[in-house]
Scaffold this motif. Sequence first.
Motif, short mmCIF file in Angstrom:
data_model
loop_
_atom_site.label_atom_id
_atom_site.label_comp_id
_atom_site.label_asym_id
_atom_site.label_seq_id
_atom_site.Cartn_x
_atom_site.Cartn_y
_atom_site.Cartn_z
N ARG A 115 0.63 -0.62 0.39
CA ARG A 115 -0.29 0.29 -0.62
C ARG A 115 0.81 1.39 -0.01
O ARG A 115 0.49 2.50 -0.83
N ALA A 116 1.59 1.59 0.59
CA ALA A 116 3.07 1.98 0.54
C ALA A 116 3.51 2.37 -0.47
O ALA A 116 3.58 3.77 -0.88
N LEU A 117 3.17 1.64 -1.86
CA LEU A 117 4.56 1.78 -2.90
C LEU A 117 2.83 2.47 -3.71
O LEU A 117 3.11 3.08 -4.40
N ALA A 118 2.07 1.88 -3.18
CA ALA A 118 0.20 2.40 -4.33
C ALA A 118 0.34 3.61 -4.18
O ALA A 118 -0.30 4.65 -5.27
N ARG A 119 0.89 4.17 -2.49
CA ARG A 119 0.47 5.76 -2.62
C ARG A 119 1.36 5.98 -2.76
O ARG A 119 0.63 7.55 -3.34
N ALA A 120 2.26 5.99 -2.79
CA ALA A 120 3.72 6.87 -3.44
C ALA A 120 3.41 6.88 -4.94
O ALA A 120 3.86 8.47 -5.43
N HIS A 121 3.26 6.21 -5.94
CA HIS A 121 2.85 6.31 -7.24
C HIS A 121 1.26 7.44 -7.46
O HIS A 121 1.25 7.63 -7.86
N GLY A 145 13.13 -9.18 1.15
CA GLY A 145 11.18 -8.76 0.28
C GLY A 145 11.41 -7.13 1.32
O GLY A 145 10.55 -6.21 0.57
N LEU A 146 10.92 -7.22 2.02
CA LEU A 146 10.92 -5.48 3.01
C LEU A 146 11.21 -4.34 2.72
O LEU A 146 10.93 -3.66 2.20
N HIS A 147 13.23 -4.63 2.22
CA HIS A 147 14.44 -3.93 2.35
C HIS A 147 13.88 -3.76 1.20
O HIS A 147 13.74 -2.20 0.56
N TYR A 148 13.87 -4.88 -0.35
CA TYR A 148 12.75 -4.50 -1.87
C TYR A 148 11.83 -3.54 -1.80
O TYR A 148 12.37 -2.22 -2.67
N GLN A 149 10.82 -4.08 -1.28
CA GLN A 149 9.38 -3.34 -1.50
C GLN A 149 10.06 -1.61 -1.13
O GLN A 149 9.63 -0.91 -1.64
N LEU A 171 12.02 5.03 -3.94
CA LEU A 171 12.53 5.19 -5.04
C LEU A 171 11.44 6.82 -5.18
O LEU A 171 11.65 7.69 -6.14
N VAL A 172 10.03 6.27 -6.02
CA VAL A 172 9.34 6.67 -6.03
C VAL A 172 9.17 8.10 -4.95
O VAL A 172 8.84 9.43 -5.83
N LEU A 173 9.51 8.15 -4.00
CA LEU A 173 9.01 8.84 -3.30
C LEU A 173 10.11 10.46 -3.51
O LEU A 173 10.84 11.15 -2.74
N GLY A 174 11.46 10.41 -4.18
CA GLY A 174 12.31 10.98 -5.25
C GLY A 174 13.55 11.29 -3.86
O GLY A 174 14.91 11.71 -3.68
N ALA A 227 16.90 4.49 -1.40
CA ALA A 227 16.28 3.67 -1.87
C ALA A 227 17.50 2.60 -2.28
O ALA A 227 17.47 1.50 -2.03
N ILE A 228 18.59 2.81 -2.80
CA ILE A 228 19.78 2.61 -2.77
C ILE A 228 19.93 1.67 -1.37
O ILE A 228 21.11 0.43 -2.02
#
Length: 461
Positions: free
Chosen positions: A298-304, A339-343, A349-352, A357-358
């Motif tokens: 949900r965090a990733l979807a919200r970031a997008h 998986g937690l850290h990958y996601q 990254l989407v949040l700039g 992210a790296i």
Amino acid sequence: MARYQPNKRLSALLAESGWSAADLARAVNVLGDKQGLAFRYDRTSVAHWLSGSRPRSPVPDLVAAAFSSRTGRPVTAGETGLGRSAAAPFMPIEPGDADAVLRLVALLRADVDPAHRAGLVANAYQQEAVPQPIWRPASFTVPAARSPGRMTERAEVRTLEEMSMLFAGLADRHGGAHARSALALYLADDVGRVLSRHAPLAVRRQLLAGTAQLVHVLAVMTADAGYPSLSQQYFHAALSVAHDAGDRGIYSITMRAMSVQALRLGFRPQALHLAEAAMNAAGPHMEPATHAFLLNQRALARAHDRQSRAARADLDMAQTQHALATGPPGPFTMYAPAGLHYQAARTLLVLGRAHEAIHSWEISLRERTPEQRRTTALTLAALADTELAIGRLEAACQHWSAFLDLYPYLHSIRARQALVSLRRGLRVHHRQPLAAAVLERARAALQSPSAQPLRRGPTNP
């Protein structure tokens, strides 16, 4: 007499969207690429459509999806004037279907038959096919057995759990296209027979839950093999069987996977809807591991969706819940730290926040085991792309080189897409010795048989 009639519906949609013919062609090419189809449409192709020519399936569905995203309203293939798909229609198996198991077995048997599979994979992913978050415990009715014979025992429940672990592990070692048909055949034959026999109610619920897990794994493998529409049908089937089992965990995890698929294909509003529905379906008493898993998506979807503050709050809560999680290892029981850290890195990254992210991707890499070739390769690709974007050419080349070491072992549409991204990103640096060496390796990898598209589409259908 004219051979074709002008397509006034398509013309009207172009006017509504404010697109030129070239804009539409580019949008269809992008959607096709995300679904494993190599299209090379241009404005002349669209001019032919406007004149009355009709492209073959699944292009009408992709045109409709492009206009849906552009206009913000659902557009069907029929509204484009390009005709309906000639392939087998998308018939989702929804929660509550009385004959879900029978329909699932029929779908599986069609999949394992190459002659019938062609019709199944010819469809495009259906943007409007979003299941409702049905979860009414009082409505659960475990389907009865359909044939007499010996009773099913708990040992067969354990067998299903072991097979889920086996095939999920194979997919991570070699990619989703490897052994995918073997899982479909196993489900069609063995599981179909097991579910047809009598069993105590508690055992039957466990059998249905184990079947839902296996169908979920098959859906994930099918998506990575380059068959997004067929994968979508399996996700719907997994939801239905999980609902019959009364298993909120598998149900919500499957909806989360459907959100992941929608986001990868570029359907951001749908991805957010599914991520939120997964949270709602899981209920207030979900396990911490499941909670962290759902929050991270949900965090990733919200970031997008440009909900930066809400996305960051979900990331923080996911970390908190993950720290509380306990349980046996497995794809449906624990959320691996890698998986937690990958996601989390994808969201950052989407949040700039490229440097954060790296850092998260580097942690994810350290947590990977040697057997996890696919996820390791995808993490390396993400790291390389991000390093290149901030001007770190040497680091990017090192990560791409490590990716290329793993690539020959993989049968994965996502790995191939990463390989294409590699060449696209490094071409501008082709005069640099490091980049030139990596580009040469990438060229050779793309020419190898294993690097060919897992799902081919004609250049101009």
